[in-house]
Design an enzyme around this catalytic site. Structure first.
Site, PDB file in Angstrom:
ATOM      1  N   ILE A  18       0.695  -1.156  -0.089  1.00 10.60           N
ATOM      2  CA  ILE A  18      -0.012  -0.205  -0.024  1.00 10.60           C
ATOM      3  C   ILE A  18       0.923   1.018   0.037  1.00 10.60           C
ATOM      4  O   ILE A  18       0.529   2.095  -0.688  1.00 10.60           O
ATOM      5  CB  ILE A  18      -0.850   0.088   1.293  1.00 10.60           C
ATOM      6  CG1 ILE A  18      -1.918  -1.310   1.139  1.00 10.60           C
ATOM      7  CG2 ILE A  18      -1.821   1.209   1.103  1.00 10.60           C
ATOM      8  CD1 ILE A  18      -2.945  -1.403   2.339  1.00 10.60           C
ATOM      9  N   ASP A  44       9.516   0.623   8.763  1.00 12.02           N
ATOM     10  CA  ASP A  44       9.323  -0.526   8.692  1.00 12.02           C
ATOM     11  C   ASP A  44       9.872  -1.451   9.894  1.00 12.02           C
ATOM     12  O   ASP A  44      11.094  -0.995  10.390  1.00 12.02           O
ATOM     13  CB  ASP A  44       9.426  -0.994   7.324  1.00 12.02           C
ATOM     14  CG  ASP A  44       8.346  -2.057   6.936  1.00 12.02           C
ATOM     15  OD1 ASP A  44       7.920  -2.958   7.661  1.00 12.02           O
ATOM     16  OD2 ASP A  44       7.258  -1.849   5.935  1.00 12.02           O
ATOM     17  N   ARG A 101      -9.223 -15.722  14.473  1.00 17.36           N
ATOM     18  CA  ARG A 101      -9.414 -14.159  14.564  1.00 17.36           C
ATOM     19  C   ARG A 101      -8.905 -13.493  15.830  1.00 17.36           C
ATOM     20  O   ARG A 101      -8.477 -12.378  15.655  1.00 17.36           O
ATOM     21  CB  ARG A 101     -11.028 -13.985  14.370  1.00 17.36           C
ATOM     22  CG  ARG A 101     -11.343 -12.557  14.281  1.00 17.36           C
ATOM     23  CD  ARG A 101     -12.441 -12.230  13.158  1.00 17.36           C
ATOM     24  NE  ARG A 101     -13.014 -10.978  13.455  1.00 17.36           N
ATOM     25  CZ  ARG A 101     -13.967 -10.767  14.435  1.00 17.36           C
ATOM     26  NH1 ARG A 101     -14.684 -11.761  15.122  1.00 17.36           N
ATOM     27  NH2 ARG A 101     -14.499  -9.575  14.462  1.00 17.36           N
ATOM     28  N   ASP A 162     -14.077   1.137   1.357  1.00 23.17           N
ATOM     29  CA  ASP A 162     -15.315   0.571   1.038  1.00 23.17           C
ATOM     30  C   ASP A 162     -16.446   1.500   0.600  1.00 23.17           C
ATOM     31  O   ASP A 162     -17.457   1.235  -0.188  1.00 23.17           O
ATOM     32  CB  ASP A 162     -15.977   0.290   2.706  1.00 23.17           C
ATOM     33  CG  ASP A 162     -15.109  -0.829   3.420  1.00 23.17           C
ATOM     34  OD1 ASP A 162     -14.578  -2.012   2.867  1.00 23.17           O
ATOM     35  OD2 ASP A 162     -14.741  -0.773   4.458  1.00 23.17           O
ATOM     36  N   HIS A 220     -14.845  -2.226   9.792  1.00 23.82           N
ATOM     37  CA  HIS A 220     -14.323  -2.723   8.419  1.00 23.82           C
ATOM     38  C   HIS A 220     -14.226  -4.050   8.499  1.00 23.82           C
ATOM     39  O   HIS A 220     -13.077  -4.733   8.684  1.00 23.82           O
ATOM     40  CB  HIS A 220     -12.997  -1.895   8.484  1.00 23.82           C
ATOM     41  CG  HIS A 220     -12.295  -2.097   6.931  1.00 23.82           C
ATOM     42  ND1 HIS A 220     -12.939  -2.010   5.914  1.00 23.82           N
ATOM     43  CD2 HIS A 220     -11.284  -2.831   6.872  1.00 23.82           C
ATOM     44  CE1 HIS A 220     -12.020  -2.445   5.120  1.00 23.82           C
ATOM     45  NE2 HIS A 220     -11.003  -2.595   5.490  1.00 23.82           N
ATOM     46  N   SER A 291      -5.595  -5.315  -2.522  1.00 24.91           N
ATOM     47  CA  SER A 291      -5.949  -4.130  -3.225  1.00 24.91           C
ATOM     48  C   SER A 291      -5.252  -2.704  -3.128  1.00 24.91           C
ATOM     49  O   SER A 291      -5.812  -2.044  -2.567  1.00 24.91           O
ATOM     50  CB  SER A 291      -7.645  -4.006  -3.346  1.00 24.91           C
ATOM     51  OG  SER A 291      -7.980  -4.270  -1.909  1.00 24.91           O
TER      52      SER A 291
END
Lengths: 439, 439
Positions: A18, A44, A101, A162, A220, A291
């Site tokens: 990204i 990073d 999760r 979104d 989200h 994406s």
């Protein structure tokens, strides 16, 4: 000296995909404005130090000297966050196959704790933050609780991707319907992007300035609520409810089982909400990569609307290529602290709401939005998920008492709402509201 | 209707990494101008059809509707090239481990033959082409010979990335020297990008408008000639030879064995030419991915200077953030047909030269440039390599007689040069020329 006025911007996950798509947008002045010099700090983790160095080489090779005042590529949090005025938090622990999760949330809670501490220790007291790393809203809770000096209203997370996906699908479908109605059907194209070269009609295609009332509420995650109930298009000189433009009205509804349509190949067409929720997975499935391009684009929109744009989106009805004219303040979906929201979401969470960007870092809840029955119901489920995630985070951080809503929220919304109703109550009270034209 | 005036742009290798970085630049109006609507055709091979569809989804999700008139994502060359006015050829066969150079050239010759045939059959007669796929100059020979209706002056290949890398390194080194001289040493930063926030001096940092005379000649390979002999910086109100600004003069020379400097860690500092030649490998080594961001940026510069920009780079000496003022025509390195060049390179090749971009698709050889002794010698070696590659291509395509320079080149340069001397002669005649200030 230029350096004195340069905006100090830190990007974590600086060697990631990204960031790779976002850096050119920042460095060409498309995020903070062409007049704003930027001092870019890319952070990073040590295993990515080499890759980060490669990115820094490419930044030099791209001659971004007009906007970039300087670049620091570092694995040192102190260097990265020192005096930071904007923090873009892309870096997180990705979900690995077979990972629970709760584990994912716990891993990322640890990272966000560090980021919060770094913000608290090194950043400007008025630092503006956008969290992109998932689970983004819950990451904000951890971050905010470890950076108590940073106003909670300064901490946001990205739901704009979104939102933009929903806008894109709505415009595509509206343009398809309008073209069909006027007898000028565009060529079908892969990926559903309409081909302006096809068709013989002369109808103007709707653009971004010709749609309003879009909101993606909630978490989200797959529980997000892409609510089209207030959507209107600017058609033939006036704002028209979406259901009057898009003939397949069931496509617009939130209850996916209400929708049944099949495309030319006999395949079921997803309803809007389902398509928005599944878009990330669809892109990942197609590209085998996430994406990054559209995420970077959404981050640029989120930040420029929030921090820069002086409440002037393009006026509706203009040709898309025409310059922007003054209009209503920008209303977008943004993940923000729920403190003081007029929609009945409990305090102490971060959640995506319709937000009015007032420019220069100010925003308020877009109190004109009404939660209709189904959206209210679905939002309550999404909020329940946010509360569960918050509990997991508390658990993962050893019940750290600091992960609690502050006793007196500093970040109350701009809406003149008195006592904040519970969501259940609001959902009942506000259901069946009609979309109002001054949204 | 907007579609009638939209620019038809085809990008091959549309699902690849460079395209992924280039598409947002095109779609935000940064390549063909904010006022030019673009109909974007993304072409890739069938195995990449899914990935291409993912890219098309992300384009829709990025709401690029202001500039993009339409998007076609296809594996069908006819659809992609039909009426194309600009062709950006990114798609090629990558070098695999253990692959011979001749094999690589042969594989790509086959691809370029197809692209040339598609151009000839479907594209606008005035289509402008930039080849990025390697071996780029030799690919141009194949392409041009299979698209005889397209003027050879319309076919180019990218040497701008090499050029920009050289500019970036020169500016970095000049700024370092100027800062040291004025006692304001910036913080050292990873990747060599200077940190404007460091140092106490008030000297203005040199930007892109403050350097001229850069050229990378020859093949886009390790034989390229990053020639700094004519470079000047705009310092203290006047153009100053590079060697007067950069104290390590040997760093500027083309003969790498003349240079010896060691950094703080005792590691040898590469000479400029060596560093430019090795930059692609250095980025690849660091990122484990090729330099897509900076390549896309260079393509944007190549195309906008060539096709759009009306000869107005920023005036030198202005603060980097100041708006551009009218100045000298843009001179950049560009791979073009050698027909009619005033530098003594034989006809029938494509080769990187200093080129003056006149805007609106016109260019001429920058005849003010002089080839000094060492640059002329190195260029003759690079040209020899280009001739060898041409022979390999002839071989790979079965001695196809069409891969020959046309009998009467249509693409003669703008320079008023009579008989074209051989390179050897020119190199002798023109050696030891002094840089002239009207470059």
């Amino acid at each position: 000296m230029a350096a004195k006025t340069a905006l100090q911007v830190v990007v974590t996950g600086g060697a990631g995909q990204i960031a790779y798509s976002l850096i050119p947008l920042i460095a060409r002045g498309l995020v903070f404005g062409a007049e704003t010099r930027v001092n870019l700090r890319l952070l990073d983790i040590p295993p990515s130090a080499m890759a980060l160095e490669g990115v820094a080489m490419e930044i030099q090779d791209s001659l971004f000297l007009t906007v970039l005042d300087g670049v620091i590529a570092t694995t040192d949090e102190a260097k990265a966050f020192e005096g930071a005025q904007v923090a873009i938090l892309l870096g997180g622990f990705p979900r690995r196959p077979g990972m629970e999760r709760g584990d994912l949330i716990g891993k990322n809670a640890g990272i966000m704790k560090r980021m919060g501490e770094a913000l608290e220790r090194y950043a400007s007291r008025n630092c503006k933050v956008v969290v992109v790393a998932n689970p983004a809203p819950t990451n904000c809770i951890v971050l905010a609780s470890h950076a108590p000096s940073i106003p909670r209203k300064n901490i946001s997370c990205l739901s704009r991707l979104d939102h933009d996906r929903m806008v894109g699908m709505l415009l595509h479908e509206a343009n398809r319907c309008l073209a069909e109605a006027s007898g000028s059907v565009g060529n079908g194209t892969l990926g559903g992007v309409s081909d302006g070269g096809g068709g013989g009609g002369s109808r103007r295609r709707l653009g971004q300035a010709d749609i309003r009332g879009v909101c993606v509420w909630g978490n989200h995650s797959n529980s997000q609520v892409p609510d089209a109930s207030a959507v209107e298009f600017f058609v033939d000189g006036r704002w028209t409810p979406a259901a009057s433009v898009i003939r397949d009205a069931a496509w617009l509804t939130l209850s996916s089982n209400a929708h049944e349509r099949f495309d030319a190949d006999g395949e079921a067409v997803l309803g809007l909400a389902e398509a928005v929720r599944g878009r990330g997975a669809a892109v990942l499935g197609a590209r085998k990569l996430s994406s990054a391009m559209s995420a970077a684009n959404a981050i640029a929109g989120h930040l420029s609307d929030w921090l820069v744009r002086p409440s002037a989106p393009a006026a509706p009805g203009l040709s898309a290529a025409a310059p922007a004219a003054p209009g209503a303040p920008q209303i977008v979906s943004m993940g923000v602290a729920s403190d003081g929201n007029p929609f009945g979401v409990p305090e102490g969470l971060f959640c995506s709401f319709p937000v009015r960007c007032l420019g220069d870092g100010e925003w308020s809840f877009a109190e004109g939005f009404l939660l209709k029955e189904e959206a209210g119901h679905q939002l309550s489920l999404s909020v329940q998920e946010l509360q569960e995630e918050k509990a997991m985070v508390l658990d993962a951080l050893g019940g750290d008492a600091s992960v609690q809503p502050p006793p007196s929220p500093r970040g109350g919304g701009g809406a003149a709402v008195g006592a904040v109703a519970t969501l259940a109550k609001a959902s009942g009270v506000r259901s069946n509201g009609t979309p109002i034209s001054s949204l």
